[in-house]
Design a protein around this motif. Structure first.
Motif, short mmCIF file in Angstrom:
data_model
loop_
_atom_site.label_atom_id
_atom_site.label_comp_id
_atom_site.label_asym_id
_atom_site.label_seq_id
_atom_site.Cartn_x
_atom_site.Cartn_y
_atom_site.Cartn_z
N MET A 33 2.92 -1.18 12.34
CA MET A 33 3.02 0.00 11.48
C MET A 33 2.71 1.29 12.23
O MET A 33 3.03 2.38 11.76
N HIS A 67 -8.12 -1.03 4.40
CA HIS A 67 -7.33 -0.87 3.17
C HIS A 67 -8.18 -1.03 1.90
O HIS A 67 -8.05 -0.24 0.98
N LYS A 72 -8.41 3.53 2.81
CA LYS A 72 -7.37 3.68 1.78
C LYS A 72 -7.99 3.69 0.39
O LYS A 72 -7.61 4.49 -0.47
N CYS A 85 1.41 4.67 3.43
CA CYS A 85 1.42 3.95 4.71
C CYS A 85 1.63 4.91 5.89
O CYS A 85 0.87 4.91 6.84
N LYS A 86 2.69 5.69 5.78
CA LYS A 86 3.06 6.53 6.91
C LYS A 86 2.24 7.81 7.02
O LYS A 86 2.39 8.57 7.96
N HIS A 89 -0.46 5.67 9.22
CA HIS A 89 0.11 5.00 10.40
C HIS A 89 1.17 5.88 11.02
O HIS A 89 2.15 6.23 10.36
#
Ligand code: HEC
Ligand code: HEC
Ligand code: HEC
Length: 91
Positions: A33, A67, A72, A85-86, A89
């Motif tokens: 990722m 996470h 997160k 996510c991005k 990552h």
């Protein structure tokens, strides 16, 4: 008065020694990722105990912790910081 001053000196000494061992930021590999940056210094204002459970304690970052326990989870709860996510990552 003298006692207060001594307590202050002790607190400052404690804080400095704790800060000295912490990097300003960390970077994790994050697998396919892409890598994840953790600006530690920017998080310090939240209070050490939020992550270190009282006395600054070594934290092992892995996917589950990142996470579901710390990164997160907290960003989603507070609706602050990167949550997609991005956003965390980067390739
Ligand atoms: C948002 C979570 C978070 C907060 C808030 C936080 N830390 Fe950390 N801290 C971490 C993480 C994650 C690491 C890096 C662990 C690693 O990958 O080695 C770390 C590393 C450290 C280290 C380096 C030694 C070690 O245990 O790895 C020290 C010392 C430290 N933090 C002290 C503090 C102090 C003092 C505060 C409060 C002023 C604080 N931290 C606030 C998450 C946090
Ligand atoms: C206890 C809650 C909490 C935890 C745990 C936490 N964060 Fe955050 N994070 C925040 C908040 C709040 C912000 C937004 C700070 C702001 O906007 O001033 C933030 C912002 C960020 C930012 C953006 C910083 C910037 O300058 O824009 C990154 C990147 C980040 N966090 C990564 C992480 C990673 C990686 C972890 C886990 C190692 C983590 N965070 C753990 C609360 C947390
Ligand atoms: C708040 C930041 C954050 C968000 C959002 C986030 N991740 Fe992560 N993720 C991390 C961190 C930190 C790690 C631990 C990286 C490490 O140990 O090298 C991790 C680990 C992983 C890993 C394991 C990598 C490995 O091989 O060890 C995968 C796969 C992954 N994330 C996918 C995702 C996906 C898919 C999403 C979106 C649904 C997501 N992540 C959202 C921070 C985040």
């Amino acid at each position: 008065m003298k006692k207060t001053a001594l307590t202050l000196i002790a607190l400052v000494a404690f804080a400095t020694s704790a800060f000295a061992a912490a990097q300003e930021s960390y970077e994790y590999k994050g697998g396919a990722m892409g890598k994840v940056a953790f600006p530690h210094k920017a998080h310090m204002k939240l209070g050490c105990a939020k992550c270190h459970e009282g006395a600054p304690k070594k934290i092992e970052i892995n996917k589950a912790v990142a996470h579901d326990v710390l990164c997160k989870k907290c960003h989603i709860e507070l609706k602050k910081g990167p949550q997609g996510c991005k956003d965390c990552h980067k390739k």
